[in-house]
Enzyme design. Sequence first.
Site, PDB file in Angstrom:
ATOM      1  N   HIS A  13       0.630  -1.119   0.013  1.00  0.00           N
ATOM      2  CA  HIS A  13       0.032   0.126  -0.045  1.00  0.00           C
ATOM      3  C   HIS A  13       0.806   1.305   0.194  1.00  0.00           C
ATOM      4  O   HIS A  13       0.476   2.407  -0.549  1.00  0.00           O
ATOM      5  CB  HIS A  13      -0.814   0.207   1.152  1.00  0.00           C
ATOM      6  CG  HIS A  13      -1.877  -1.004   1.365  1.00  0.00           C
ATOM      7  ND1 HIS A  13      -1.642  -2.142   2.252  1.00  0.00           N
ATOM      8  CD2 HIS A  13      -3.077  -1.310   0.583  1.00  0.00           C
ATOM      9  CE1 HIS A  13      -2.889  -3.085   2.017  1.00  0.00           C
ATOM     10  NE2 HIS A  13      -3.607  -2.627   0.982  1.00  0.00           N
ATOM     11  N   GLN A  28     -18.281  -6.523  -0.512  1.00  0.00           N
ATOM     12  CA  GLN A  28     -17.518  -7.491  -1.252  1.00  0.00           C
ATOM     13  C   GLN A  28     -16.918  -8.798  -0.628  1.00  0.00           C
ATOM     14  O   GLN A  28     -16.173  -9.676  -1.089  1.00  0.00           O
ATOM     15  CB  GLN A  28     -16.254  -6.737  -1.796  1.00  0.00           C
ATOM     16  CG  GLN A  28     -15.162  -6.244  -0.628  1.00  0.00           C
ATOM     17  CD  GLN A  28     -14.160  -5.556  -1.269  1.00  0.00           C
ATOM     18  OE1 GLN A  28     -14.528  -4.145  -1.602  1.00  0.00           O
ATOM     19  NE2 GLN A  28     -12.909  -5.767  -1.539  1.00  0.00           N
TER      20      GLN A  28
HETATM   21  O1  PAF Z   1      -8.371  -3.898  -3.092  1.00  0.00           O
HETATM   22  C1  PAF Z   1      -8.831  -3.505  -2.146  1.00  0.00           C
HETATM   23  O2  PAF Z   1      -8.266  -3.163  -1.211  1.00  0.00           O
HETATM   24  C2  PAF Z   1     -10.321  -3.356  -2.216  1.00  0.00           C
HETATM   25  O3  PAF Z   1     -11.032  -4.237  -3.005  1.00  0.00           O
HETATM   26  C3  PAF Z   1     -10.744  -1.781  -2.454  1.00  0.00           C
HETATM   27  C4  PAF Z   1     -10.321  -1.546  -3.939  1.00  0.00           C
HETATM   28  C5  PAF Z   1     -10.218  -0.746  -1.639  1.00  0.00           C
HETATM   29  C6  PAF Z   1     -12.328  -1.891  -2.653  1.00  0.00           C
HETATM   30  O4  PAF Z   1     -12.875  -2.134  -1.274  1.00  0.00           O
END
Ligand code: PAF
Length: 306
Positions: free
Chosen positions: A40, A65
Amino acid sequence: MTAPVLASTRAELADLLAPARRSGEQIAFVPTMGALHAGHASLMATARARTTGPVVVSIFVNPTQFAPGEDLDRYPRTLADDLLICEKEGVDIVFAPAVEEVYPGGAGAGPLDDSVTIDPGQLGRVLEGVSRPTHFAGVLTVVAKLFGLIRPDLAVFGQKDYQQLALIRRMVSDLCLGVEVIGAETVREPDGLALSSRNRFLDAEQRLQALALHDTLQAARQAAPWGLEVAMDSARAELRSAHGVDLDYLVITGPDLGPPPEAGEARVLIAARVGTTRLIDNLPVTLGTSVGKASTGTSGGDLTDK
Ligand code: PAF
């Protein structure tokens, strides 16, 4: 280093972004679910390098998700540590909303409720979409919401979630969202393991077993000059020597996740469970002209699955 300003509501976020909007500064955005690591940090560094305007990071574990039974509850939440990483990378604003702030109409874990959502189309139904059929609707819907709240000029996503990156590019293009999408290279441990928030669930033995994913991709990459079949055979042979890895899929596709080219740029992708932890990884490969039999497969190349 200045600590980023934390916004937890839509109104706070709008106030913080107002000066940049007025002065026409470029807003860069890095969406995350927190549990931040060096992968990140590299997305944030990419964003920071692209604008003198504000860099916004969202930290939001998006319930829609995750299907029921997936790891929503055990997904790590580490806000204090996350803020330190954001500070180090020169992030200006961290948006860390509660679920009700993003989904005022409610969002149970799993399939979306009756609000308007984004259908990822056919590309959302292959690969990850086979075992996680509601996943990409949740991802695209939350990313569209965050784009609407932040209205960034550019957004940075990791290539590690390659299908997600491809789908976000498609969403931005198909829905004319006007956001530049940047795909940043996967950050790896020195031994090749792709950084992932889920790696913390691996014990020492599983951590070693998980290396099989990268080794398999590398085997495909090294054999790719001899064509698709040889690349797949080589990857399968590597995988056969692995222990504790429960393969979901191994596939070579085109760079857009469509069928692989006869020769040229392609992508090799793998998903597997190590213990109870599902891991994914991928690499670019350059296919040479095939030798041996023609390719088979149903969704973009020669597939190996369970
Ligand atoms: O890749 C991720 O961490 C997640 O899928 C995202 C893009 C932040 C969406 O919740």
